[in-house]
Design an enzyme around this catalytic site. Sequence first.
Site, PDB file in Angstrom:
ATOM      1  N   ARG A 108       0.884  -1.153   0.132  1.00  0.00           N
ATOM      2  CA  ARG A 108      -0.127  -0.081  -0.078  1.00  0.00           C
ATOM      3  C   ARG A 108       0.862   1.187  -0.144  1.00  0.00           C
ATOM      4  O   ARG A 108       1.434   1.316   1.226  1.00  0.00           O
ATOM      5  CB  ARG A 108      -0.851  -0.184   1.298  1.00  0.00           C
ATOM      6  CG  ARG A 108      -1.997   1.036   1.378  1.00  0.00           C
ATOM      7  CD  ARG A 108      -2.694   0.759   2.628  1.00  0.00           C
ATOM      8  NE  ARG A 108      -3.811   1.872   2.936  1.00  0.00           N
ATOM      9  CZ  ARG A 108      -5.106   1.797   2.330  1.00  0.00           C
ATOM     10  NH1 ARG A 108      -5.284   0.830   1.638  1.00  0.00           N
ATOM     11  NH2 ARG A 108      -5.991   2.898   2.681  1.00  0.00           N
TER      12      ARG A 108
ATOM     13  N   HIS B 159      -6.906   1.388  -7.180  1.00  0.00           N
ATOM     14  CA  HIS B 159      -7.052   0.341  -5.799  1.00  0.00           C
ATOM     15  C   HIS B 159      -8.042  -0.671  -6.386  1.00  0.00           C
ATOM     16  O   HIS B 159      -9.056  -0.818  -5.871  1.00  0.00           O
ATOM     17  CB  HIS B 159      -7.844   1.438  -4.865  1.00  0.00           C
ATOM     18  CG  HIS B 159      -8.051   0.924  -3.518  1.00  0.00           C
ATOM     19  ND1 HIS B 159      -7.510  -0.196  -3.113  1.00  0.00           N
ATOM     20  CD2 HIS B 159      -8.690   1.164  -2.312  1.00  0.00           C
ATOM     21  CE1 HIS B 159      -7.725  -0.369  -1.847  1.00  0.00           C
ATOM     22  NE2 HIS B 159      -8.424   0.590  -1.149  1.00  0.00           N
TER      23      HIS B 159
ATOM     24  N   GLN C  47     -10.242  -2.955  -3.885  1.00  0.00           N
ATOM     25  CA  GLN C  47     -11.564  -2.556  -3.285  1.00  0.00           C
ATOM     26  C   GLN C  47     -12.624  -2.762  -4.192  1.00  0.00           C
ATOM     27  O   GLN C  47     -13.677  -3.237  -4.030  1.00  0.00           O
ATOM     28  CB  GLN C  47     -11.417  -0.995  -3.084  1.00  0.00           C
ATOM     29  CG  GLN C  47     -12.492  -0.262  -2.764  1.00  0.00           C
ATOM     30  CD  GLN C  47     -13.243  -0.674  -1.394  1.00  0.00           C
ATOM     31  OE1 GLN C  47     -12.625  -0.538  -0.535  1.00  0.00           O
ATOM     32  NE2 GLN C  47     -14.387  -1.004  -1.480  1.00  0.00           N
TER      33      GLN C  47
ATOM     34  N   ASP D 229     -16.452   8.610  -2.571  1.00  0.00           N
ATOM     35  CA  ASP D 229     -15.249   8.218  -1.926  1.00  0.00           C
ATOM     36  C   ASP D 229     -14.926   9.582  -1.195  1.00  0.00           C
ATOM     37  O   ASP D 229     -15.633  10.577  -1.330  1.00  0.00           O
ATOM     38  CB  ASP D 229     -14.247   7.816  -3.019  1.00  0.00           C
ATOM     39  CG  ASP D 229     -12.877   7.324  -2.273  1.00  0.00           C
ATOM     40  OD1 ASP D 229     -12.837   7.020  -0.929  1.00  0.00           O
ATOM     41  OD2 ASP D 229     -11.952   7.094  -3.000  1.00  0.00           O
TER      42      ASP D 229
ATOM     43  N   CYS E  42     -16.088   3.293  -0.119  1.00  0.00           N
ATOM     44  CA  CYS E  42     -15.132   2.289   0.403  1.00  0.00           C
ATOM     45  C   CYS E  42     -14.599   2.514   1.943  1.00  0.00           C
ATOM     46  O   CYS E  42     -13.967   1.653   2.454  1.00  0.00           O
ATOM     47  CB  CYS E  42     -13.703   2.513  -0.439  1.00  0.00           C
ATOM     48  SG  CYS E  42     -13.063   4.084  -0.475  1.00  0.00           S
TER      49      CYS E  42
ATOM     50  N   ARG F 260     -14.121  -6.928   1.503  1.00  0.00           N
ATOM     51  CA  ARG F 260     -12.716  -6.729   1.563  1.00  0.00           C
ATOM     52  C   ARG F 260     -11.666  -8.096   1.889  1.00  0.00           C
ATOM     53  O   ARG F 260     -10.987  -8.511   1.242  1.00  0.00           O
ATOM     54  CB  ARG F 260     -12.177  -5.599   2.166  1.00  0.00           C
ATOM     55  CG  ARG F 260     -12.582  -4.382   1.751  1.00  0.00           C
ATOM     56  CD  ARG F 260     -12.063  -4.131   0.515  1.00  0.00           C
ATOM     57  NE  ARG F 260     -10.567  -4.008   0.447  1.00  0.00           N
ATOM     58  CZ  ARG F 260      -9.907  -3.113   0.759  1.00  0.00           C
ATOM     59  NH1 ARG F 260     -10.488  -1.919   0.933  1.00  0.00           N
ATOM     60  NH2 ARG F 260      -8.402  -3.360   1.148  1.00  0.00           N
TER      61      ARG F 260
END
Length: 340
Positions: free
Chosen positions: A127, A154, A157, A249, A289, A316
Amino acid sequence: MLPKLRPQEAQWVGRTCLGSVNLKGRSFLTLKDFNPDEIKHILWMSADLKQRIKHEGQYLPLLQGKSIGMIFEKRSTRTRLSTETGFALLGGHPCFLTSQDIHLGVNESSKDTARVLSSLTDIVLARVYSHSTLEELNQEAYVPIINGLSDLYHPIQILADLLTLQEHYGSLRGLTVSWIGDGTNVLHSLMMSLAKLGVNLRIATPKGYEPDATVTQEAMHLAKQFGTELHLFSEPMAAAQGSNVLVTDTWVSMGQEDEKKKRLKDFHGYQITMQTGSVAAPDWTFLHCLPRKSEEVDDEVFYSPRSLVFPEAENRKWTIMGLIVCILTDYSPQIPKLKF
């Protein structure tokens, strides 16, 4: 088209998760590199593990004797916990490395780090801030690299989002998703995947906050190739028109705190409310998310039955498990194929 295999990956050629889908040994940096059957297979694998482990109480030590190196330049709740708990649940050993433990490109070059971790772990999830860091790790590593988040994409996700929508609607093809917010890495990953599954995408961003131009160009090509619709707007209500799924988001990502005041002003009118949903399809749902702030979506929507954010967060875990099982094992799903 499959990405070019590094020489060290040649040992995996011809070995598959199931049938013609070959994910064994593949890195996962962006959904751009994965075709429809491969994405569907990951989701099928994820649903299988969720059914057998969560609902049937089975113990599947598919990763026994394996370890994962987890590099985190950015803090995380869902990415860390889903990967740590999921990998351990499958019998493997997760190793968490913060920026205090490993300074990529500072105390040791990314090249050297990739080679060291390749000799100590079976797979690496990173990450990071810059997507180029992932690309360098992937170039030098002898084990698969998973993108846990970068400034550009991402993808893990989106796997959770897709499984959540598959569970809720029973299929994905023909759905319309509306993104209302900033042109972030999450949006970029949606743009690289939805068309491949027959899903239409409508995007509303304030002027100056549009998605990356190169990503948009590629998404337009995918929409044409797979016969879906892709539309860009600057008005939220226009994007929400007739949509099945409303998505947003954060407006202020990590590293953008100094821009918060300006961003809140620029995103005025972009909060998702029941009024936004009034022009959507009768069966509309909401995704985020997380973490969520109230200016992005109000409580009435966020905590309503239309909100799928908490099943989305749980997924997830199942999708990262499904992805890693595909990459590291020869296990085949036991449940019937999902009807996408």
